[in-house]
Each structure stands twice: as C-alpha cells, then as structure tokens.
Motif scaffolding. Structure first.
Motif: not given
Length: 478
Positions: A398-404, A427-429, A436-439
C-alpha cells in the motif's frame, strides 16, 4: 396412407378447436380455485402462447412439458406407440403477391411474379394463418425410461426456485424495473398503512412498505411491476374502456400469482377475491383478453428473471473454475486471443461488458500470476497488478506512489478468507486502502488492522530516515 383433409375439413377442425378453447377459458372463471389452477399451469407453459397453453391444459391436465415428435427425437426420446398428440395452433404465414390487381399466394404465382417480388418490383405482403399441429407430453415418451429428466431438457423453464435464491430473484426484479424505466423509491411518498406497496402512474414509480418482510417484498414487487406494465398511463389511454380499480388489482394479483408460484414462493396469501365481481356480465372476448394480458406479462417477467438466474448460475460456475480455466474462458468471451492489451485496456473492457466479472477476473489473474497458496497465508497480503512484485505485506504494497499509473488494480488476501480485488483511478483515489474504505469492502475492524499494518511500515521508514537526517544536519568544516 391417411386421406388428405379438404380445406373445409381443416377449417371445421380449427373452428372446433377454437370452440374447445373458449369453453375452457369460460370454465376458469367459475371459482377462485379453478383460476388458481389455471394460473399455476400458465406459469409452467409461459413459453407457449396463451391459447396453446389453454389447449394443452384442456387435452392433457397436469402436463409438465411438451414437444413435437421431431423435438423428442432430437432429445434421444421416442413417443410411445399408440399415444395421441395434443392439438395446438401452429402459425403458418403465407406471402401474397399483387398480380393483375389481385393478391395471390406467392407459391402459386407465375415465375416472373416471383422474380418481381424477389427484386422488389412487385408488392407483396404476409398474412398469418393457423393450422393444427401436434405435441406430446413428457410422459407420452420413453424419456423417463432412458433417464432423461425434464430439467435436463427445459433448463430455463423447469428450475427449482424459492427461498434459497431470494436475493438473486430480487436483483432480477430490480433489473426488470430498470429495463422498463420504472423508478423504485426508497420509501412511499406518504403513509400507506397496511398496504404492502403502491404504484404511482404519474411518476411511473413503485414504493414498497418498509414494514414488509424480505419475502413479502418479492411478491409485492412483482404485483406492483404488473401494475407498471399493464396500467401505466400509456396503456390506460390505449384501452377502449378504462379498467376499474378492482379490475386492475385482479389483473396484477394474477400476474404476481403466476410468477411467484413458478419461482417457488408461497402463494397461500394471494387474494383473487375480485373474481366474482369481475366476471359478472363479461363476454368471452373480455375474459380471453384479460388472460392474454396476464399471460404475456407473466411470460415476459419469467423470461427476464430466468435469464438473470441463468447468468448468475453461469457466473458462479465460472468462478468455481481454476484460475487458468477462468482466464481462458474470459479471453474467449472477450475475443482476446493473442491480443496484446495493457492492464488498463483489459480492466476497462471487462468493466464495460461484464462489470460483475471485474473482481473475479482480477482474483484469477492474481492467483495465476503469483502462484498463490491461500492455505499458507498467515497475514494480510496484497498484490498490485502489473508491478511485478508478487504478493507483499499489505502495508508495504500500500505504501507506493500510484500517481503516475493509468489505473491501479489490486488483490488482497487475508487468512482463511476469499480474495478481494478492486481497481481505481489514481486521480481520484490515493491508494488501495483508500479504495477499500470508500467501497466498504471490509468491516471496520479489518480495515483498522490493514491501516495499522500500513502505519507500521510508515513508522519503520521514518525511523530509518532519522540517522540520515541527523548526519545531514551536522556542521561541516571545509
């Protein structure tokens, strides 16, 4: 060799069969018990026209399944010697062509006329006629002796329904409402007291009583959907004579009875009390039209529900396949043979065609790509698709940069639990835990454990970075 019947004899046979059908329809309205028996029969034979269902019932009471002589042969069964066929109406369209200002059967027209019709130069039209055909009931064949079950032949029309698939049926009714643009309100617009539900024609909307049980909601929703189908504003305007409120209730209750009984839901509480009042001064044509509308509506509802149940059943079977079998099946269904597609393209393609398949598809891909052994999992793990790291500790993954990333697809595995997958737009999550929390994919205690796992990783990284920060801050003399 049997003597060919003349046109007059065939016409007389059709008239006699039509008269028999009329008498049978009249008999249904003699008592609530008789109309109930007929409605039960209609449910079993909703794939037939209402007239043919009536004829089958009148000639072979208690029939379970019927088919033509060639049909039974294709199933590997043979009609028993000496059995008499059940007479039914068989549609027989005839094409006519305009020849010398007269409409003549195309089959008897000269060749130039046939060619002209084929080329579109000469007008033609079709007219529907009926002839008498014959079908045979299951017990009139040797299917039982050969071990051929009714359910093996008529899977869609002879299935065990009932309480065990209550949620699936409720989901099917929801999609049925959606297909007919009927709005399902969360609650009635005003207090409806002891009424189980209501239909608002002006809004084309249905509301169920929040005090209903889940089982009641099934049968009531069918009843209200029947109102929406038969008594909406457009249908009301089409009628020569408006139906009274009791007549509408009688029709809706008959549809609900047919569908509920066929699906295996309790029907003891159904009320057909409007029968006596409705039949007073009614002609046979009125009765036939009433049953025709009930039959057509029931048939369309059952077709939709059974199609939905078949789909659910198929999906369940596919989920039970091994990951490699499942992936191969999905590749086949999506037409992906030898296709070089990105993860983004694959996920969005499945989402657009089979949205309910995205999670099992990702589950299968994760299990296949990582050779996961679920029985060896003793802590929360997560796989980020397309990263090449395999399953990692949840906090680390979970501790990664997913922005790209164009899309983030992930699969989580917990000890002694089935896989959970999801995907999101970076861009949204922010990260998988956020998704997981949102859904609401996990209960709060589980989410808290996953959050703690991630926070522990963050703390470890912070501790490792402290000595470096201290060294960087030491005064340097050059």
């Amino acid at each position: 060799m049997a003597k060919m019947k003349t046109n007059e004899e065939r016409k007389a046979d059709l008239e006699a069969l039509t008269e028999q059908m009329g008498k049978q329809i009249d008999s249904y309205f003699e008592s609530p018990e008789k109309i109930r028996e007929h409605l039960q029969f209609l449910g079993k034979f909703h794939q037939y026209s209402m007239r043919n269902a009536v004829l089958i019932e009148s000639q072979f009471p208690g029939a379970v399944a019927v088919g033509s002589y060639p049909f039974w042969e294709k199933q590997g069964a043979q009609v028993q010697k000496g059995e008499r066929g059940i007479k039914v109406f068989v549609p027989s369209p005839v094409t006519y062509a305009l020849h010398k200002d007269e409409w003549v059967p195309l089959s008897k027209a000269p060749k130039p006329i046939k060619d002209g019709v084929k080329q579109g130069r000469i007008p033609s039209r079709k007219m529907m006629y009926f002839k008498i055909g014959h079908v045979f009931e299951y017990t009139q064949t040797d299917a039982r002796e050969k071990g051929i079950e009714v359910s093996d032949i008529f899977k869609r029309y002879h299935r065990d329904g009932g309480l065990e698939n209550e949620q699936d049926i409720h989901d099917a009714l929801t999609t049925l409402a959606d297909a007919r643009n009927v709005t399902l309100l969360e609650e009635p617009l005003d207090e409806i007291g002891t009424a189980k539900g209501c239909y608002y024609p002006e809004l084309h909307a249905i509301a169920l009583n929040p005090r209903n049980t889940s089982i009641e909601n099934i049968t009531v929703l069918i009843h209200e959907l029947a109102h929406a189908e038969l008594h909406n504003q457009e249908r009301n305007l089409e009628r020569d004579k408006p139906l009274t409120a009791p007549e509408k209730e009688f029709q809706a209750e008959m549809v609900a009875y047919v569908v509920s009984h066929q699906l295996g839901f309790p029907t003891d509480d159904f009320s057909l009390s409007y029968l006596a009042g409705w039949t007073k001064d009614k002609e046979l044509l009125d009765k036939e039209k009433l049953l025709q509308e009930v039959h057509q509506t029931s048939a369309s509802f059952l077709d939709h529900i059974e199609s939905h149940l078949e789909k659910v059943h198929t999906l369940q079977q596919e989920k039970e396949k091994s990951p490699i079998e499942y992936i191969e099946q999905m590749d086949l269904r999506m037409g992906w043979k030898d296709a070089d597609l990105s993860l983004y393209e694959r996920v969005h393609a499945v989402q657009s065609v089979f949205p309910e398949e995205v999670e099992p598809y990702l589950n299968a891909k994760a299990a296949l790509e990582t050779n996961l052994k679920v029985d060896r999992v003793d802590e929360p793990l997560m796989y980020i698709h397309g990263k090449g790291f395999g399953f990692q500790s949840f906090g680390v993954a979970n501790n990664q940069d997913f922005s790209e990333d164009a899309i983030v697809a992930y699969t989580v595995v917990l000890p002694n639990q089935p896989l959970i997958s999801g995907h999101f737009d970076p861009d949204r999550t922010v990260h998988p835990l956020h998704d997981l929390e949102k859904n609401n994919k996990f209960e709060k205690p589980t989410l808290k454990n996953l959050e703690d796992s991630w926070h522990n990783v963050l703390l470890e990284e912070e501790k490792k970075s402290l000595p470096r920060i201290t060294l960087l801050n030491v005064e340097r003399l050059i």
